[in-house]
Design a protein around this motif. Structure first.
Motif, PDB file in Angstrom:
ATOM      1  N   LEU A 179     -49.407 -57.369  12.500  1.00  0.00           N
ATOM      2  CA  LEU A 179     -50.578 -57.908  13.176  1.00  0.00           C
ATOM      3  C   LEU A 179     -51.793 -57.111  12.738  1.00  0.00           C
ATOM      4  CD1 LEU A 179     -51.438 -59.986  15.297  1.00  0.00           C
ATOM      5  CD2 LEU A 179     -51.127 -58.234  17.032  1.00  0.00           C
ATOM      6  N   GLY A 180     -52.796 -57.797  12.219  1.00  0.00           N
ATOM      7  CA  GLY A 180     -53.950 -57.105  11.657  1.00  0.00           C
ATOM      8  C   GLY A 180     -55.207 -57.271  12.480  1.00  0.00           C
ATOM      9  N   GLY A 181     -56.344 -56.891  11.858  1.00  0.00           N
ATOM     10  CA  GLY A 181     -57.597 -56.858  12.593  1.00  0.00           C
ATOM     11  C   GLY A 181     -58.714 -57.678  11.982  1.00  0.00           C
ATOM     12  N   ASP A 182     -58.400 -58.658  11.122  1.00  0.00           N
ATOM     13  CA  ASP A 182     -59.440 -59.535  10.589  1.00  0.00           C
ATOM     14  C   ASP A 182     -59.840 -60.579  11.622  1.00  0.00           C
ATOM     15  OD1 ASP A 182     -59.205 -58.163   8.243  1.00  0.00           O
ATOM     16  OD2 ASP A 182     -58.919 -59.931   6.985  1.00  0.00           O
ATOM     17  N   CYS A 183     -61.132 -60.904  11.628  1.00  0.00           N
ATOM     18  CA  CYS A 183     -61.629 -61.952  12.519  1.00  0.00           C
ATOM     19  C   CYS A 183     -62.948 -62.467  11.944  1.00  0.00           C
ATOM     20  CB  CYS A 183     -61.842 -61.405  13.929  1.00  0.00           C
ATOM     21  SG  CYS A 183     -61.375 -62.541  15.239  1.00  0.00           S
ATOM     22  N   PHE A 184     -63.231 -63.745  12.145  1.00  0.00           N
ATOM     23  CA  PHE A 184     -64.495 -64.308  11.663  1.00  0.00           C
ATOM     24  C   PHE A 184     -64.904 -65.458  12.548  1.00  0.00           C
ATOM     25  CE2 PHE A 184     -61.013 -66.155   9.162  1.00  0.00           C
ATOM     26  CZ  PHE A 184     -61.190 -67.507   9.404  1.00  0.00           C
ATOM     27  N   ASP A 185     -66.169 -65.851  12.411  1.00  0.00           N
ATOM     28  CA  ASP A 185     -66.681 -66.942  13.234  1.00  0.00           C
ATOM     29  C   ASP A 185     -67.973 -67.461  12.621  1.00  0.00           C
ATOM     30  OD1 ASP A 185     -66.725 -68.762  15.256  1.00  0.00           O
ATOM     31  OD2 ASP A 185     -67.218 -67.357  16.856  1.00  0.00           O
ATOM     32  N   PHE A 186     -68.350 -68.654  12.998  1.00  0.00           N
ATOM     33  CA  PHE A 186     -69.658 -69.222  12.648  1.00  0.00           C
ATOM     34  C   PHE A 186     -70.029 -70.234  13.724  1.00  0.00           C
ATOM     35  CE2 PHE A 186     -66.334 -71.368  10.202  1.00  0.00           C
ATOM     36  CZ  PHE A 186     -66.474 -72.682  10.603  1.00  0.00           C
ATOM     37  N   TYR A 187     -71.314 -70.265  14.082  1.00  0.00           N
ATOM     38  CA  TYR A 187     -71.806 -71.190  15.108  1.00  0.00           C
ATOM     39  C   TYR A 187     -73.334 -71.204  15.041  1.00  0.00           C
ATOM     40  CZ  TYR A 187     -72.098 -66.640  17.444  1.00  0.00           C
ATOM     41  OH  TYR A 187     -72.333 -65.320  17.723  1.00  0.00           O
ATOM     42  N   TRP A 188     -73.908 -72.228  15.632  1.00  0.00           N
ATOM     43  CA  TRP A 188     -75.363 -72.387  15.611  1.00  0.00           C
ATOM     44  C   TRP A 188     -75.970 -71.713  16.831  1.00  0.00           C
ATOM     45  CZ3 TRP A 188     -77.927 -74.420  11.505  1.00  0.00           C
ATOM     46  CH2 TRP A 188     -77.156 -75.124  10.565  1.00  0.00           C
ATOM     47  N   LEU A 189     -76.909 -70.805  16.577  1.00  0.00           N
ATOM     48  CA  LEU A 189     -77.657 -70.194  17.675  1.00  0.00           C
ATOM     49  C   LEU A 189     -78.590 -71.223  18.300  1.00  0.00           C
ATOM     50  CD1 LEU A 189     -78.596 -66.739  16.120  1.00  0.00           C
ATOM     51  CD2 LEU A 189     -77.020 -67.132  18.013  1.00  0.00           C
ATOM     52  N   ASP A 190     -79.140 -72.079  17.471  1.00  0.00           N
ATOM     53  CA  ASP A 190     -79.934 -73.230  17.898  1.00  0.00           C
ATOM     54  C   ASP A 190     -79.838 -74.235  16.757  1.00  0.00           C
ATOM     55  OD1 ASP A 190     -81.971 -72.777  15.933  1.00  0.00           O
ATOM     56  OD2 ASP A 190     -82.940 -71.334  17.246  1.00  0.00           O
ATOM     57  N   PRO A 191     -80.478 -75.381  16.842  1.00  0.00           N
ATOM     58  CA  PRO A 191     -80.313 -76.394  15.785  1.00  0.00           C
ATOM     59  C   PRO A 191     -80.711 -75.935  14.387  1.00  0.00           C
ATOM     60  CG  PRO A 191     -81.218 -77.411  17.758  1.00  0.00           C
ATOM     61  CD  PRO A 191     -81.213 -75.944  18.009  1.00  0.00           C
ATOM     62  N   ASP A 192     -81.447 -74.831  14.272  1.00  0.00           N
ATOM     63  CA  ASP A 192     -81.943 -74.408  12.956  1.00  0.00           C
ATOM     64  C   ASP A 192     -81.312 -73.124  12.431  1.00  0.00           C
ATOM     65  OD1 ASP A 192     -83.658 -76.577  12.833  1.00  0.00           O
ATOM     66  OD2 ASP A 192     -85.297 -75.493  13.816  1.00  0.00           O
ATOM     67  N   TYR A 193     -80.637 -72.367  13.273  1.00  0.00           N
ATOM     68  CA  TYR A 193     -80.136 -71.055  12.859  1.00  0.00           C
ATOM     69  C   TYR A 193     -78.612 -70.983  13.012  1.00  0.00           C
ATOM     70  CZ  TYR A 193     -84.873 -69.191  12.608  1.00  0.00           C
ATOM     71  OH  TYR A 193     -86.183 -68.950  12.263  1.00  0.00           O
ATOM     72  N   LEU A 194     -77.966 -70.679  11.905  1.00  0.00           N
ATOM     73  CA  LEU A 194     -76.515 -70.583  11.854  1.00  0.00           C
ATOM     74  C   LEU A 194     -76.089 -69.120  11.698  1.00  0.00           C
ATOM     75  CD1 LEU A 194     -73.654 -71.952  11.492  1.00  0.00           C
ATOM     76  CD2 LEU A 194     -74.136 -71.869   9.015  1.00  0.00           C
ATOM     77  N   VAL A 195     -75.186 -68.665  12.568  1.00  0.00           N
ATOM     78  CA  VAL A 195     -74.612 -67.326  12.474  1.00  0.00           C
ATOM     79  C   VAL A 195     -73.276 -67.406  11.736  1.00  0.00           C
ATOM     80  CG1 VAL A 195     -73.459 -65.499  13.797  1.00  0.00           C
ATOM     81  CG2 VAL A 195     -75.707 -66.298  14.477  1.00  0.00           C
ATOM     82  N   ILE A 196     -73.072 -66.472  10.810  1.00  0.00           N
ATOM     83  CA  ILE A 196     -71.807 -66.360  10.089  1.00  0.00           C
ATOM     84  C   ILE A 196     -71.455 -64.878  10.024  1.00  0.00           C
ATOM     85  CG2 ILE A 196     -70.541 -66.966   7.981  1.00  0.00           C
ATOM     86  CD1 ILE A 196     -73.083 -68.650   7.228  1.00  0.00           C
ATOM     87  N   TYR A 197     -70.224 -64.538  10.389  1.00  0.00           N
ATOM     88  CA  TYR A 197     -69.828 -63.134  10.256  1.00  0.00           C
ATOM     89  C   TYR A 197     -68.328 -63.016  10.041  1.00  0.00           C
ATOM     90  CZ  TYR A 197     -68.212 -63.296  15.135  1.00  0.00           C
ATOM     91  OH  TYR A 197     -67.554 -63.614  16.299  1.00  0.00           O
ATOM     92  N   LEU A 198     -67.943 -61.881   9.496  1.00  0.00           N
ATOM     93  CA  LEU A 198     -66.531 -61.550   9.281  1.00  0.00           C
ATOM     94  C   LEU A 198     -66.376 -60.053   9.506  1.00  0.00           C
ATOM     95  CD1 LEU A 198     -64.216 -62.870   6.479  1.00  0.00           C
ATOM     96  CD2 LEU A 198     -64.147 -60.470   7.113  1.00  0.00           C
ATOM     97  N   LEU A 199     -65.352 -59.679  10.284  1.00  0.00           N
ATOM     98  CA  LEU A 199     -65.117 -58.263  10.560  1.00  0.00           C
ATOM     99  C   LEU A 199     -63.672 -57.899  10.256  1.00  0.00           C
ATOM    100  CD1 LEU A 199     -63.525 -57.621  13.588  1.00  0.00           C
ATOM    101  CD2 LEU A 199     -65.513 -58.946  14.310  1.00  0.00           C
ATOM    102  N   ASP A 200     -63.446 -56.619  10.014  1.00  0.00           N
ATOM    103  CA  ASP A 200     -62.117 -56.115   9.647  1.00  0.00           C
ATOM    104  C   ASP A 200     -61.914 -54.776  10.351  1.00  0.00           C
ATOM    105  OD1 ASP A 200     -59.748 -55.339   8.509  1.00  0.00           O
ATOM    106  OD2 ASP A 200     -60.494 -55.256   6.444  1.00  0.00           O
ATOM    107  N   VAL A 201     -60.989 -54.759  11.314  1.00  0.00           N
ATOM    108  CA  VAL A 201     -60.715 -53.538  12.079  1.00  0.00           C
ATOM    109  C   VAL A 201     -59.760 -52.647  11.294  1.00  0.00           C
ATOM    110  CG1 VAL A 201     -59.774 -52.615  14.239  1.00  0.00           C
ATOM    111  CG2 VAL A 201     -61.077 -54.753  14.249  1.00  0.00           C
TER     112      VAL A 201
END
Length: 406
Positions: A179-201
């Motif tokens: 079992l590892g520690g990778d995780c990622f996500d993406f979603y819109w903060l509002d209709p114009d701004y998209l958040v993208i991230y990836l983390l590794d524990v």
């Protein structure tokens, strides 16, 4: 040939001497054990597979081509019998013979002539050892099932691919054997701004998974007090203040965090000890002299490659750390790749020496050469199939995101 009366026995005795068999059977039965006996190697192997007894007593010297040592080897290779305690009866007192028996898998040796008090003690020890081994196997299986459920839960939290304009996002996540520690996500903060991230524990196990999902939940719910989530540097600073490794069982994590403005096609980003994201922009006009060989041996314009990374320590290592952010323009039909180091810290070939890995530069070369769009599986196979082909599990989680700014 003497067969066991039934298929249930605590001890299987394999010996070609009828007197020895009878003595051992009576003595062990007097101790309350259920005993099965066999006079040949073939009969012994057959009964062992049927009975799977906790303890097997076997004479080293048996008539025929199979002796007690070979029986031991065969039974120890069988998954259902590897936990049985194998006691080899021998007249060989030499150290070399003892070593040979132990290397074959024997758990203990009984010297001839057999001392009955010693036999009782060694059988009792063998029964206990077998039970402990079986208990450990059951516990290991239970823990593996629990970790598998935890891994499934982590994967259920990850976002699904999207092909909705103005961006198309594909993801791949291949968990390691732990079992590892990778995780990622993406979603819109509002209709114009998209958040993208990836983390590794750092590290593996339940602790790493719990920390990664905690960070994901904090970012997804935007529950970092006083934090401007449009500013990547401020998000990293808040995460660093909240998740110091002294309060997280000495675990830290790396992260790449970006915010894309679809109106002006600007990407703001910051990273904390994480591999760079790779931005591939359309190649220069056809009249350029900068070319690279394509798969057909001809010349094709080379895509412009940018490595997007900012300096910064991993999250949790040092309180009060400040982070910087950068901005870049995103040309139409560009591709952004975000990944964990598990993508390139794999053997370069199936014959690679210990410590030889694909490496970041080689992996980025694969990205440049890989067909687009949506060829993540082919890209991953370029990097990882040598290690998978030789039957090795991944030693680290492998996470990869492809964002197509169409």
């Amino acid at each position: 040939m003497v067969k066991a009366a039934n298929s249930i026995a605590d001890i299987l005795v394999i010996d070609d001497d009828p007197i020895i068999r009878r003595i051992l059977q009576r003595m062990l039965q007097s101790q309350g054990y259920r005993v099965a006996i066999a006079e040949t190697a073939a009969d012994g192997l057959e009964q062992a597979l049927v009975i799977t007894p906790p303890v097997i007593l076997c004479d080293w010297r048996l008539p025929g081509s199979i002796d007690g040592l070979e029986i031991c080897r065969r039974l120890k290779e069988h998954p259902d019998l590897s936990m049985s305690s194998f006691l080899l009866i021998t007249a060989h007192a030499e150290t070399a013979s003892r070593v040979e028996a132990l290397e074959a898998g024997a758990d203990d040796l009984l010297m001839k002539p057999i001392d009955m008090a010693e036999l009782k003690a060694r059988v009792k020890s063998g029964m206990r050892l077998c039970q402990l081994t079986r208990d450990l196997k059951e516990q290991k299986q239970y823990l593996e099932n629990e970790l598998a459920e935890a891994a499934s839960y982590v994967q259920s939290l990850l976002p699904r691919d999207t092909d909705q304009p103005p961006v198309k996002i594909q993801t791949r996540f291949l968990p390691s054997q732990q079992l590892g520690g990778d995780c990622f996500d993406f979603y819109w903060l509002d209709p114009d701004y998209l958040v993208i991230y990836l983390l590794d524990v750092s590290g593996h196990g339940l602790g790493a998974a719990l920390l990664s999902t905690s960070v994901l939940n904090v970012l997804r719910s935007q529950s970092l007090p006083g934090t401007n989530f449009y500013r990547p540097d401020k998000v990293l600073e808040s995460l660093n203040n909240m998740f110091q490794m002294t309060a997280q069982n000495e675990k830290y994590f790396t992260i790449w965090y970006g915010v894309y403005n679809r109106v002006n096609r600007q990407l703001m980003y910051a990273s904390a000890g994480h591999p760079p994201a790779v931005l591939l922009s359309p190649p220069p006009p056809p009249n350029t002299t900068d070319v690279t060989a394509n798969s057909n041996g001809g010349g094709a314009p080379m895509a412009e490659t940018m490595r997007l990374r900012t300096p910064g320590m991993p999250i949790g290592m040092m309180p009060g750390t400040t982070y910087t952010w950068k901005r870049c323009s995103i040309p139409d039909n560009s591709y952004l790749y975000i990944f964990s180091d598990g993508v390139y810290e794999v053997p370069e070939t199936s014959l690679a020496e210990t410590g030889e890995i694909l490496g970041l530069d080689s992996f980025i070369d694969h990205i440049v050469k890989c067909p687009r769009p949506g060829q993540l599986d082919q890209l991953i196979s370029h990097a990882t199939m040598p290690s998978i082909d030789v039957g090795q599990d991944l030693s680290d989680d492998l996470s990869l995101l492809e964002i197509n700014f169409s």
